[in-house]
Design a protein around this motif. Structure first.
Motif, PDB file in Angstrom:
ATOM      1  N   ASP A  45      27.049  59.098  45.696  1.00 31.78           N
ATOM      2  CA  ASP A  45      28.016  59.285  46.780  1.00 31.78           C
ATOM      3  C   ASP A  45      27.893  60.711  47.294  1.00 31.78           C
ATOM      4  OD1 ASP A  45      30.002  58.802  48.625  1.00 31.78           O
ATOM      5  OD2 ASP A  45      31.423  57.988  47.169  1.00 31.78           O
ATOM      6  N   ASN A  46      28.579  60.976  48.408  1.00 30.93           N
ATOM      7  CA  ASN A  46      28.536  62.285  49.034  1.00 30.93           C
ATOM      8  C   ASN A  46      29.842  63.020  48.780  1.00 30.93           C
ATOM      9  OD1 ASN A  46      29.007  64.154  51.554  1.00 30.93           O
ATOM     10  ND2 ASN A  46      26.793  63.846  51.378  1.00 30.93           N
ATOM     11  N   GLN A  88      38.234  62.199  43.658  1.00 28.47           N
ATOM     12  CA  GLN A  88      39.229  62.216  44.734  1.00 28.47           C
ATOM     13  C   GLN A  88      40.606  62.562  44.176  1.00 28.47           C
ATOM     14  OE1 GLN A  88      39.283  58.841  47.491  1.00 28.47           O
ATOM     15  NE2 GLN A  88      41.503  58.874  47.459  1.00 28.47           N
ATOM     16  N   HIS A 107      31.254  65.320  50.393  1.00 29.08           N
ATOM     17  CA  HIS A 107      32.057  65.528  51.596  1.00 29.08           C
ATOM     18  C   HIS A 107      32.838  64.277  51.973  1.00 29.08           C
ATOM     19  CE1 HIS A 107      28.748  68.634  52.360  1.00 29.08           C
ATOM     20  NE2 HIS A 107      29.793  69.254  51.886  1.00 29.08           N
ATOM     21  N   SER A 108      32.279  63.115  51.659  1.00 30.09           N
ATOM     22  CA  SER A 108      33.005  61.868  51.884  1.00 30.09           C
ATOM     23  C   SER A 108      34.272  61.837  51.034  1.00 30.09           C
ATOM     24  CB  SER A 108      32.101  60.677  51.548  1.00 30.09           C
ATOM     25  OG  SER A 108      32.817  59.468  51.624  1.00 30.09           O
ATOM     26  N   VAL A 109      34.161  62.308  49.788  1.00 28.65           N
ATOM     27  CA  VAL A 109      35.317  62.361  48.889  1.00 28.65           C
ATOM     28  C   VAL A 109      36.350  63.352  49.416  1.00 28.65           C
ATOM     29  CG1 VAL A 109      36.080  62.892  46.539  1.00 28.65           C
ATOM     30  CG2 VAL A 109      33.900  61.722  46.901  1.00 28.65           C
ATOM     31  N   ASP A 147      23.519  63.723  48.196  1.00 30.76           N
ATOM     32  CA  ASP A 147      24.321  62.811  47.384  1.00 30.76           C
ATOM     33  C   ASP A 147      23.926  62.964  45.922  1.00 30.76           C
ATOM     34  OD1 ASP A 147      25.095  62.027  49.865  1.00 30.76           O
ATOM     35  OD2 ASP A 147      24.450  59.937  49.691  1.00 30.76           O
ATOM     36  N   SER A 174      33.667  58.500  42.272  1.00 33.02           N
ATOM     37  CA  SER A 174      34.312  59.027  43.479  1.00 33.02           C
ATOM     38  C   SER A 174      35.829  59.009  43.402  1.00 33.02           C
ATOM     39  CB  SER A 174      33.846  58.229  44.702  1.00 33.02           C
ATOM     40  OG  SER A 174      32.446  58.226  44.805  1.00 33.02           O
ATOM     41  N   GLU A 208      36.786  64.411  52.471  1.00 35.09           N
ATOM     42  CA  GLU A 208      37.389  63.948  53.716  1.00 35.09           C
ATOM     43  C   GLU A 208      38.480  62.914  53.462  1.00 35.09           C
ATOM     44  OE1 GLU A 208      36.930  64.820  57.264  1.00 35.09           O
ATOM     45  OE2 GLU A 208      36.636  66.482  55.876  1.00 35.09           O
ATOM     46  N   LYS A 209      38.288  62.061  52.444  1.00 30.67           N
ATOM     47  CA  LYS A 209      39.352  61.117  52.080  1.00 30.67           C
ATOM     48  C   LYS A 209      40.598  61.865  51.628  1.00 30.67           C
ATOM     49  CE  LYS A 209      36.275  57.308  50.742  1.00 30.67           C
ATOM     50  NZ  LYS A 209      35.739  56.520  49.610  1.00 30.67           N
ATOM     51  N   TYR A 245      31.946  73.074  55.281  1.00 34.64           N
ATOM     52  CA  TYR A 245      31.038  72.296  54.440  1.00 34.64           C
ATOM     53  C   TYR A 245      29.585  72.735  54.630  1.00 34.64           C
ATOM     54  CZ  TYR A 245      34.911  68.913  53.947  1.00 34.64           C
ATOM     55  OH  TYR A 245      36.105  68.299  53.680  1.00 34.64           O
TER      56      TYR A 245
END
Length: 356
Positions: A201-202, A243, A204-206, A234, A239, A208-209, A228
């Motif tokens: 996983d990335n 998070q 930044h995706s975590v 990744d 995740s 951003e959530k 960022y």
């Protein structure tokens, strides 16, 4: 070399020293800075040269009065722990200042030694020992509470089934509800017991959530900024657990920001790649560095050494579990979390290895 020191001033020794040295003249201006101090202060001598002591104090956020007193008393001054703000990052140094007279001119020579790493290592070892002891105690108590709590709930359910009056059942329902509330608290005290399944996983995706979740109830006077590094690849992670860890820290930052700050209140989420770092005693070739920064009033001194202990909180309505759980989740990712805080700048740094 660019300086205002008299000819013959003995600079040879400190010029090659690994320790930072700067010299202030009697007009309270910087006359000399050796290469080690340039590296430590993250400024070239050309930029430091002729800055006043007050300008340096304003830039690096220290109190200049003790150094002024050295000129006045023709003595010396030592401070084992001084926090400077270098490139917006708090840096712990040992500072000593000594009066020096040369060719009828007065100077103060200041030695700057970075003790950040030594302090960090000793603090990490001590805190890990204390945290483990505290967590073992809390978990032991939680297990002792959980069994009778389940019996209490079961007895209330049996009693409810035997009661003829709906009015009386209302009281047993209160018992059941409160038992459930206590059971949820006990589960939080026990904390995450094991790592979930890892997937690519990335980071930044975590993050951003987390940012979107926090913004749902974010006061208008707080701004969340992101900084960022898009080149971070990744890597394997759990995740949901990361998070939760980041969310706990960001929520703490939100609560630390006072409405009186109004337009100046902000939280920054920053990511960088870290090379050749040591995490929990193990060298890591590549890691991701996540910083969660707020400009609140800072963490009270009496809480800083026990910040990640369970049940430790500075909030009247807090449980003291958010940071303890965040640390446990980071540890399960073989990572490290640390905190530096002064008034106006609190920074949580998380280091996660990208390869195990």
């Amino acid at each position: 070399m660019l300086n205002t020191l008299p000819e013959g001033f003995p600079l040879a020794i400190i010029e090659e020293a690994n320790t930072g040295f700067v010299i202030i003249d009697e007009s309270l201006k910087l006359s000399y800075a050796n290469p080690a101090s340039e590296l430590l202060l993250s400024q070239s001598f050309q930029r430091l040269y002729q800055q006043t002591l007050q300008q340096l104090a304003n830039h690096y956020h220290f109190n200049p009065q003790s150094i002024k007193n050295v000129f006045k008393d023709k003595g010396a001054f030592n401070e084992n722990e001084v926090t400077l703000l270098v490139d917006s990052q708090p840096l712990l140094i040992s500072l000593s200042a000594t009066y020096l007279s040369f060719n009828n001119n007065a100077y103060v020579i200041i030695e700057l030694r970075c003790i950040e790493q030594q302090r960090k290592l000793s603090q990490v070892h001590y805190q890990e020992h204390q945290q483990k002891a505290a967590q073992d105690l809390v978990r032991g108590l939680a297990h002792e509470i959980k069994n009778p709590l389940g019996g209490l709930r079961g007895a209330a359910q049996l009693l409810e089934s035997e009661l003829p009056s709906p009015e009386l059942k209302e009281f047993t329902q209160i018992i059941i509800d409160q038992a459930d509330r206590l059971s949820a608290l006990v589960n939080r005290l026990l904390g995450p017991q094991k790592m979930g399944e890892r997937k690519m996983d990335n980071i930044h995706s975590v993050l951003e959530k987390v940012r979107k979740l926090v913004r749902l109830n974010l006061p208008d006077f707080i701004e969340i900024k992101v900084d960022y590094d898009p080149s971070i690849p990744d890597f394997e992670m759990q995740s949901d657990q990361l998070q939760q860890a980041f969310l706990n820290i960001v929520q703490n930052a939100v609560q630390a920001l006072s409405p009186e700050m109004k337009q100046n209140s902000k939280i920054t989420l920053r990511t960088r790649t870290a090379h050749q770092v040591t995490i929990n005693g193990l060298p890591q070739r590549l890691a991701v560095e996540i910083k969660i920064i707020d400009n609140g009033n800072g963490i009270p001194n009496h809480l800083r050494d026990t910040l990640f202990y369970p049940m430790v909180t500075g909030k009247t309505d807090g449980t003291g579990l958010g940071l303890s759980i965040a640390q446990e989740l980071i540890k399960q990712h073989h990572g490290r979390i640390e905190c530096h805080s002064i008034s106006g700048h609190t920074e949580f740094s998380i280091y996660l290895p990208m390869q195990l």
